[in-house]
Design a protein around this motif. Sequence first.
Motif, short mmCIF file in Angstrom:
data_model
loop_
_atom_site.label_atom_id
_atom_site.label_comp_id
_atom_site.label_asym_id
_atom_site.label_seq_id
_atom_site.Cartn_x
_atom_site.Cartn_y
_atom_site.Cartn_z
N PRO A 347 0.84 -1.20 0.00
CA PRO A 347 0.00 0.00 0.00
C PRO A 347 0.88 1.26 0.00
CG PRO A 347 -0.69 -1.56 1.71
CD PRO A 347 0.62 -2.04 1.19
N VAL A 348 0.72 2.08 -1.04
CA VAL A 348 1.52 3.30 -1.19
C VAL A 348 0.58 4.49 -1.19
CG1 VAL A 348 3.20 4.53 -2.59
CG2 VAL A 348 3.25 2.03 -2.52
N TRP A 349 0.88 5.48 -0.34
CA TRP A 349 0.09 6.71 -0.28
C TRP A 349 0.95 7.86 -0.80
CZ3 TRP A 349 -4.48 4.91 0.63
CH2 TRP A 349 -4.66 3.82 1.48
N GLY A 350 0.34 8.72 -1.61
CA GLY A 350 1.04 9.88 -2.15
C GLY A 350 1.41 9.75 -3.61
N THR A 351 1.01 8.65 -4.27
CA THR A 351 1.34 8.48 -5.68
C THR A 351 0.79 9.65 -6.49
OG1 THR A 351 1.25 6.08 -5.42
CG2 THR A 351 1.13 6.94 -7.66
N GLY A 352 1.61 10.12 -7.42
CA GLY A 352 1.19 11.27 -8.21
C GLY A 352 1.32 12.58 -7.46
N ASP A 353 2.22 12.64 -6.46
CA ASP A 353 2.48 13.87 -5.71
C ASP A 353 1.23 14.32 -4.94
OD1 ASP A 353 4.50 15.56 -4.93
OD2 ASP A 353 3.91 17.14 -6.32
N ASP A 354 0.43 13.35 -4.48
CA ASP A 354 -0.81 13.67 -3.76
C ASP A 354 -0.52 13.65 -2.26
OD1 ASP A 354 -3.32 14.05 -2.82
OD2 ASP A 354 -4.25 12.37 -3.86
#
Length: 619
Positions: A347-354
């Motif tokens: 689980p990765v959070w922040g993909t796309g500079d979010d």
Amino acid sequence: MTDRLTDQHQAIAKAQQSRLMSAFAGLNLDGKMLAIAACLGAGMLSAAMAWTGDASDRVFFCLQRPDLSLQCQDAANRPYRMTLWHWQQWGRDGRPAVVVPNPGKGVDGVVAATNPNKAWWALGAFGSLALSGYLLRHLQDEDRQLHELDDLAQKRDRAVAEMAAKAEVLKAYRPVAIATAEIETAADLVRLEAELAAQQLQVYGQAETQIAQIEASDAVFDAQVAGLTDEERQEYLDYLKDLKKTSPFQMPGMTLDQVCNPSDKVEAEPEQPAIASDLSNPNAAQEFDITRLNPPDPTKGKNIAIVAGQGVGKTTLAIYIAGEILKSPDIQVYDLDDTGKTWGNLPVWGTGDDDSEIAGAMQSDADLFERRTNDRVRDRRFPFAVRIMDEVPATFQRIPKAFQDWAFMMTSRARKRAMIAILLTQFRDPALNGIRPEQWRTAFATFYLGHKQVEHALAYLVKPSAIAPGLREALKKCKRPALVYFDDGWYWYDVPDLEEWSKQFLVQTKGKINPASDSQLGLQTLATDRTQETKKRLENLLSQPAPEPENFVELSDRQQAILDYAARKNDWVTASELQSNLRKCRGVSANDLKADFELLTAEGFGEPDTSGRWRYTMV
């Protein structure tokens, strides 16, 4: 210049001026220059005479050595000498017998003065040069006055000529200026009318654009609510109103399953004793035992910081520590630069500079912290929950408030709840990483990875410096050197080749929606007492006869949705969680949800939290 003064001023000037300067003032320019040159030449000649020769007699002497030889010069090859007066005074004061006159210089070493009038020549040089300077200054003053008067006369004549020329030009330009003013006035009127027309058209265009946007928004809304009942349409409107009030740290529509894994229902694997290093010799270079990161009690673990440049292997080492060493069933990654290829299916959070995703996940970590706090009170055990953050300074700069709150929680109290942060950064300065220096020193095990970081740490960070040579020799033998700071001690560590291990680890998570579950990471889940109780209750419910139709309780749509959500989660459910994650509960007050909890509890569908908090779970 005195002829330009009044009679009274001229008399005073003559009374205050010397005859010499009066005579000098009467000369023409050539005479004045010759007088100044003569004084200057006499001064330079006198200075040259005063510079040469000696004004007094000199006595040259030698030092007699024990072998009766004479030493008449010092180490710089300069002869020993002094004035006759000092020689005589030295004799009266008691001159040593080894000091004898230089036989090669005059009579008894005395050399007569070559320039006895040296002082007079110096005085003459001073007087001549001073007189030449005084005459030159007088000439300059007269020249300045003359130039000022000439300059004033020239300015006067120039101003008169310019005024006369301007008068002629204005006289000729007057008809042209009148015609030009009339043309410019007409042009300004035309330009003003054009600007007013353009502004009117712009206002009309903006109005039409806003009207079109409103119509388009109405069309989009009609399409979104098409087929909904009036009650569902009203619920959707309430949700849109609440959407504007939502905190950026809890995004609407973000379910708890998306931001937090139910790792608190999984028991840790059997404890393994940590291997202590031999600390008998503080100056010895010791290899780091990486299993010390996984102590027998998970609540005594340490956060981890990996400092290295790009391409050195921070990511692989972080996954290895989280998956192999800590054996965590709950690994989540915070990475603004994620491309979907680095972390497999973790689980990765922040993909796309979010950064809003990371902020929401941090809020979920706070909820996990709260749940594990209650679990500690009940003496429940839980495994490591690992949060890997890549490019820490970038995240700190994007969401400083959320990051600082999260970092303080993870570095102060979360470790006692087996919540571990692994920070990946290229900077050694704690301030650039948003961490307080004292927390960086006490709450982290720091890996300085790669030759560049290792050399810097050995040169500037390792204390006491006496252990640095031993560490350097040990690190020279490492293929992948790393310098580790752990529990106020420095260790060397040779990072193993993790390429094959990383591939196998990512294969385990390939195609999985949530690879943080224990079955996907190859961990064994130990059934808890709560799970056993739940199974017993389900067996009792299945063994009981079905209730008569008249005993069935009619639940509302919202209560049925709460019941379904609690059944899926199989853990405590809070009112705020339902407001954030369940559509039918958005916009519903906490008191109404608590009333639903009481009804479901009274009808036997669940049980409340015994700690007095408003929480609910399925029976």
